[in-house]
Motif scaffolding. Structure first.
Motif, PDB file in Angstrom:
ATOM      1  N   PRO A 163     -12.772  23.578  26.174  1.00 38.44           N
ATOM      2  CA  PRO A 163     -12.649  22.812  27.483  1.00 38.44           C
ATOM      3  C   PRO A 163     -13.237  21.391  27.459  1.00 38.44           C
ATOM      4  O   PRO A 163     -12.781  20.774  28.305  1.00 38.44           O
ATOM      5  N   GLN A 164     -14.304  20.934  26.625  1.00 38.07           N
ATOM      6  CA  GLN A 164     -14.821  19.772  26.667  1.00 38.07           C
ATOM      7  C   GLN A 164     -13.652  18.704  26.267  1.00 38.07           C
ATOM      8  O   GLN A 164     -13.266  18.889  25.177  1.00 38.07           O
ATOM      9  N   SER A 165     -13.529  17.652  27.081  1.00 38.97           N
ATOM     10  CA  SER A 165     -12.805  16.838  26.430  1.00 38.97           C
ATOM     11  C   SER A 165     -13.254  15.928  25.333  1.00 38.97           C
ATOM     12  O   SER A 165     -14.580  15.767  24.982  1.00 38.97           O
ATOM     13  N   LEU A 166     -12.294  15.082  24.645  1.00 38.97           N
ATOM     14  CA  LEU A 166     -12.546  14.146  23.553  1.00 38.97           C
ATOM     15  C   LEU A 166     -11.978  13.075  23.238  1.00 38.97           C
ATOM     16  O   LEU A 166     -10.451  13.047  23.905  1.00 38.97           O
ATOM     17  N   THR A 167     -12.254  11.951  22.739  1.00 39.47           N
ATOM     18  CA  THR A 167     -11.425  10.628  22.637  1.00 39.47           C
ATOM     19  C   THR A 167     -11.502  10.520  21.233  1.00 39.47           C
ATOM     20  O   THR A 167     -12.370  10.348  20.533  1.00 39.47           O
ATOM     21  N   ILE A 168     -10.313  10.337  20.747  1.00 36.66           N
ATOM     22  CA  ILE A 168      -9.866   9.683  19.118  1.00 36.66           C
ATOM     23  C   ILE A 168      -9.249   8.389  19.287  1.00 36.66           C
ATOM     24  O   ILE A 168      -8.752   8.121  20.023  1.00 36.66           O
ATOM     25  N   SER A 169      -9.413   7.964  18.158  1.00 35.48           N
ATOM     26  CA  SER A 169      -8.512   6.720  17.642  1.00 35.48           C
ATOM     27  C   SER A 169      -8.407   6.897  16.056  1.00 35.48           C
ATOM     28  O   SER A 169      -8.676   7.616  15.262  1.00 35.48           O
ATOM     29  N   ASN A 170      -7.459   5.732  15.634  1.00 32.94           N
ATOM     30  CA  ASN A 170      -7.316   5.612  14.122  1.00 32.94           C
ATOM     31  C   ASN A 170      -6.930   6.833  13.340  1.00 32.94           C
ATOM     32  O   ASN A 170      -7.378   6.933  12.395  1.00 32.94           O
ATOM     33  N   VAL A 171      -5.923   7.554  13.811  1.00 30.83           N
ATOM     34  CA  VAL A 171      -5.401   8.738  13.187  1.00 30.83           C
ATOM     35  C   VAL A 171      -4.399   8.036  12.035  1.00 30.83           C
ATOM     36  O   VAL A 171      -3.691   7.284  12.350  1.00 30.83           O
ATOM     37  N   SER A 172      -4.782   8.345  10.655  1.00 27.94           N
ATOM     38  CA  SER A 172      -3.975   8.113   9.598  1.00 27.94           C
ATOM     39  C   SER A 172      -4.000   8.986   8.579  1.00 27.94           C
ATOM     40  O   SER A 172      -4.647  10.085   8.604  1.00 27.94           O
ATOM     41  N   CYS A 173      -3.144   8.646   7.605  1.00 26.16           N
ATOM     42  CA  CYS A 173      -3.025   9.848   6.401  1.00 26.16           C
ATOM     43  C   CYS A 173      -3.135   8.805   5.256  1.00 26.16           C
ATOM     44  O   CYS A 173      -2.307   7.872   5.024  1.00 26.16           O
ATOM     45  N   ALA A 174      -4.098   9.103   4.239  1.00 26.21           N
ATOM     46  CA  ALA A 174      -4.096   8.661   2.894  1.00 26.21           C
ATOM     47  C   ALA A 174      -3.383   9.143   1.939  1.00 26.21           C
ATOM     48  O   ALA A 174      -3.673  10.369   1.588  1.00 26.21           O
ATOM     49  N   ILE A 175      -2.373   8.528   1.789  1.00 25.64           N
ATOM     50  CA  ILE A 175      -1.464   9.241   0.637  1.00 25.64           C
ATOM     51  C   ILE A 175      -1.783   9.571  -0.668  1.00 25.64           C
ATOM     52  O   ILE A 175      -2.738   8.640  -1.141  1.00 25.64           O
ATOM     53  N   SER A 176      -1.515  10.864  -1.038  1.00 22.79           N
ATOM     54  CA  SER A 176      -2.493  11.224  -2.169  1.00 22.79           C
ATOM     55  C   SER A 176      -1.400  11.327  -3.308  1.00 22.79           C
ATOM     56  O   SER A 176      -1.793  11.432  -4.609  1.00 22.79           O
ATOM     57  N   PHE A 177      -0.202  11.154  -3.324  1.00 20.84           N
ATOM     58  CA  PHE A 177       0.723  11.440  -4.248  1.00 20.84           C
ATOM     59  C   PHE A 177       0.898   9.942  -5.065  1.00 20.84           C
ATOM     60  O   PHE A 177       0.580   9.131  -4.611  1.00 20.84           O
ATOM     61  N   MET A 178       1.248  10.181  -6.291  1.00 22.30           N
ATOM     62  CA  MET A 178       1.344   8.896  -7.054  1.00 22.30           C
ATOM     63  C   MET A 178       0.244   8.220  -7.120  1.00 22.30           C
ATOM     64  O   MET A 178       0.084   6.941  -6.844  1.00 22.30           O
ATOM     65  N   PRO A 179      -0.894   8.861  -7.520  1.00 22.54           N
ATOM     66  CA  PRO A 179      -2.251   8.331  -7.378  1.00 22.54           C
ATOM     67  C   PRO A 179      -2.388   6.925  -8.357  1.00 22.54           C
ATOM     68  O   PRO A 179      -3.446   6.284  -8.039  1.00 22.54           O
ATOM     69  N   HIS A 180      -1.446   6.986  -9.476  1.00 28.31           N
ATOM     70  CA  HIS A 180      -1.664   5.929 -10.461  1.00 28.31           C
ATOM     71  C   HIS A 180      -0.878   4.588 -10.109  1.00 28.31           C
ATOM     72  O   HIS A 180      -0.885   3.877 -10.859  1.00 28.31           O
ATOM     73  N   VAL A 181      -0.378   4.697  -8.845  1.00 26.82           N
ATOM     74  CA  VAL A 181       0.779   3.484  -8.724  1.00 26.82           C
ATOM     75  C   VAL A 181       0.241   2.865  -7.048  1.00 26.82           C
ATOM     76  O   VAL A 181       0.142   3.723  -6.077  1.00 26.82           O
ATOM     77  N   ASP A 182       0.283   1.592  -7.230  1.00 24.57           N
ATOM     78  CA  ASP A 182      -0.130   1.137  -5.858  1.00 24.57           C
ATOM     79  C   ASP A 182       0.961   0.797  -4.828  1.00 24.57           C
ATOM     80  O   ASP A 182       0.904   1.239  -3.824  1.00 24.57           O
ATOM     81  N   ASP A 183       2.033   0.227  -5.646  1.00 25.60           N
ATOM     82  CA  ASP A 183       3.316   0.066  -4.707  1.00 25.60           C
ATOM     83  C   ASP A 183       4.135   1.024  -4.843  1.00 25.60           C
ATOM     84  O   ASP A 183       5.015   1.306  -5.737  1.00 25.60           O
ATOM     85  N   LEU A 184       4.453   1.886  -3.959  1.00 20.43           N
ATOM     86  CA  LEU A 184       5.280   3.151  -3.930  1.00 20.43           C
ATOM     87  C   LEU A 184       6.618   2.602  -3.987  1.00 20.43           C
ATOM     88  O   LEU A 184       7.752   3.413  -4.403  1.00 20.43           O
ATOM     89  N   ARG A 185       6.862   1.519  -3.535  1.00 24.50           N
ATOM     90  CA  ARG A 185       8.377   0.723  -3.199  1.00 24.50           C
ATOM     91  C   ARG A 185       9.026   0.095  -4.547  1.00 24.50           C
ATOM     92  O   ARG A 185      10.074  -0.264  -4.582  1.00 24.50           O
ATOM     93  N   ALA A 186       8.100  -0.017  -5.685  1.00 20.77           N
ATOM     94  CA  ALA A 186       8.531  -0.712  -6.657  1.00 20.77           C
ATOM     95  C   ALA A 186       9.527   0.150  -7.498  1.00 20.77           C
ATOM     96  O   ALA A 186       8.868   0.417  -8.697  1.00 20.77           O
ATOM     97  N   TYR A 187      10.686   0.243  -7.143  1.00 20.98           N
ATOM     98  CA  TYR A 187      11.576   1.066  -8.134  1.00 20.98           C
ATOM     99  C   TYR A 187      12.065   0.322  -9.165  1.00 20.98           C
ATOM    100  O   TYR A 187      12.453  -1.122  -8.743  1.00 20.98           O
ATOM    101  N   THR A 188      12.446   0.765 -10.190  1.00 15.47           N
ATOM    102  CA  THR A 188      12.701   0.061 -11.519  1.00 15.47           C
ATOM    103  C   THR A 188      14.485   0.263 -11.367  1.00 15.47           C
ATOM    104  O   THR A 188      15.130  -0.204 -12.141  1.00 15.47           O
ATOM    105  N   GLY A 189      14.992   1.155 -10.557  1.00 16.18           N
ATOM    106  CA  GLY A 189      16.411   1.656 -10.464  1.00 16.18           C
ATOM    107  C   GLY A 189      16.581   1.895  -8.974  1.00 16.18           C
ATOM    108  O   GLY A 189      16.132   1.753  -8.275  1.00 16.18           O
TER     109      GLY A 189
END
Ligand SMILES: *[C@@H]1O[C@H](CO)[C@@H](O)[C@H](O)[C@H]1NC(C)=O
Ligand SMILES: *[C@@H]1O[C@H](CO)[C@@H](O)[C@H](O)[C@H]1NC(C)=O
Ligand SMILES: *[C@@H]1O[C@H](CO)[C@@H](O)[C@H](O)[C@H]1NC(C)=O
Ligand SMILES: *[C@@H]1O[C@H](CO)[C@@H](O)[C@H](O)[C@H]1NC(C)=O
Length: 365
Positions: A163-189
């Motif tokens: 019943p008690q209210s709460l205030t939140i902020s800064n909701v994010s997701c830290a992507i866990s896939f491709m842990p060895h690659v920084d730029d997920l958009r760097a396609y070679t093809g």
């Protein structure tokens, strides 16, 4: 460099995508679904129920929102499939405030009481349940525990369970896939084919680019597999070890999160053309060869911890996949390490050839 410099990766510079250069820029980039950052924020509010004040502030981390009352909930839309750990800030909480998180890929399964099924596909569609975050909630920055990682979702529902209210902020997701690659958009093809006669001229391009991004979401840290035996109903856990090295390619971001060599038949050519990131494939294949039956030469049907056995088709897919991997990488050094076991696996199949020289499969799936 996109690859982290561990000795494993350095020993294999042939495989470093940078050696091949990036794809040229062009109109196809508009259909690259990979996020620009590995920390992603909600792109929109999808649904709400109860009293949520300033919900819009949660979009792109603009500010704080307040959930008042037991059963009040808000569903955030990340805009694309994501996977990883949720963080948020508890700005203001009462002693008894508590929340639950539920996750889903499809909007059809947005519910404050259940996620979509990832642990086990039950007819009720409510097997996984929710992640409860009980009172007392910590003030400040909070990250969900590693075992509760969700590998694939687009919608996150945050529910006030007290019943008690709460205030939140800064909701994010830290992507866990491709842990060895920084730029997920760097396609070679890339792929780009317009069909001016179809209602959506970019339809084929979108499908191909979605496939490329799907393979990225299936490239995961080795310690984030689905637990087997499955967690009991109402829970999930993605902290199992998937093989002998990571990152490793699995069959699906949400489920099963295990190596399946047959699925690699499609995923690996896509991986080769889109990112040329073949290390996860080598790690998956190496896992299969290391789990060969030392007596019969049979390869497992799936990787650990699922470790299903007995599929001649998937046995063949590991052998075909090894051919594809060599074709794309030229990595003879690795082939030599598994060659003894490769020949054992071929001998296993040879023993199944009947007198008419037809392959006799005992199991065709
Ligand atoms: C908090 O919860 C405890 C235990 O359920 C209860 O005794 C107490 O009255 C609650 N406090 C408030 C402010 O609701
Ligand atoms: C995985 O997480 C569950 C739930 O917290 C825990 O019981 C288990 O010990 C963990 N297993 C590993 C291998 O970390
Ligand atoms: C907001 O979340 C991000 C990502 O988890 C974190 O790095 C940052 O420190 C948080 N900001 C605050 C003010 O806590
Ligand atoms: C080859 O197979 C054996 C079991 O016969 C296994 O112990 C070994 O790890 C495998 N070698 C490789 C490189 O996978």
């Amino acid at each position: 460099m996109r690859m982290r410099s561990t000795s494993l990766f350095l020993s294999c510079s042939l495989l470093a995508p940078t050696a091949f250069g990036l794809a040229p820029k062009g109109p196809w980039d508009a259909f690259n679904y990979a996020p620009t950052s590995k920390t992603v924020y909600p792109a929109a509010i999808r649904e709400m129920e109860g009293t949520v004040t300033n919900s819009q502030q949660l979009v792109n981390n603009a500010g704080s929102a307040t959930l008042s009352g037991q059963g009040t909930w808000v569903t955030l839309d990340f805009g694309v499939e994501v996977g990883g750990l949720i963080s948020l800030n508890f700005d203001s909480v009462a002693a008894n405030s508590s929340i639950a998180l539920s996750f889903t890929e499809s909007p059809s399964f947005i519910r404050p009481t259940a996620s979509d099924d990832s642990s086990f596909p039950d007819a009720s569609t409510t097997y996984d349940g929710v992640l409860h975050v009980p009172a007392p909630l910590p003030r400040g920055h909070w990250t969900q525990p590693a075992f509760s990682l969700r590998g694939g979702f687009r919608f996150l529902t945050i529910v006030s369970t007290a019943p008690q209210s709460l205030t939140i902020s800064n909701v994010s997701c830290a992507i866990s896939f491709m842990p060895h690659v920084d730029d997920l958009r760097a396609y070679t093809g890339y792929f780009f084919a317009q069909d001016p006669l179809f209602h959506d001229p970019d339809f084929l391009t979108k499908i191909w680019m979605a496939g490329a991004y799907t393979v990225q979401t299936n490239t995961v840290p080795v310690n984030t597999g689905r637990q087997v035996p499955f967690e009991p109903a109402g829970h999930w856990a993605n902290n199992a070890t998937l093989g002998i090295a990571g990152p490793i390619i699995v069959d699906g971001a949400k489920r099963d999160r295990a190596v399946w060599p047959g699925d690699m038949g499609i995923a690996v050519p896509t991986q080769f053309v889109s990112t040329n990131d073949l290390i996860p494939t080598r790690n998956a294949l190496a896992t299969m060869f290391s789990n060969i039956n030392p007596t019969t030469g049979a390869l497992p049907e799936s990787g650990p911890p699922l470790s299903q056995l007995g599929s001649d088709t998937y046995h063949c897919w590991t052998l075909i996949g090894t051919h594809n991997y060599y074709l794309y990488s030229g990595d003879l050094e690795w082939i030599q390490t598994i060659w003894t076991n490769y020949t054992k696996a071929v001998a296993f199949l040879e023993a199944k050839v009947d007198p008419k020289a037809m392959l006799f499969f005992i199991r065709s799936y």
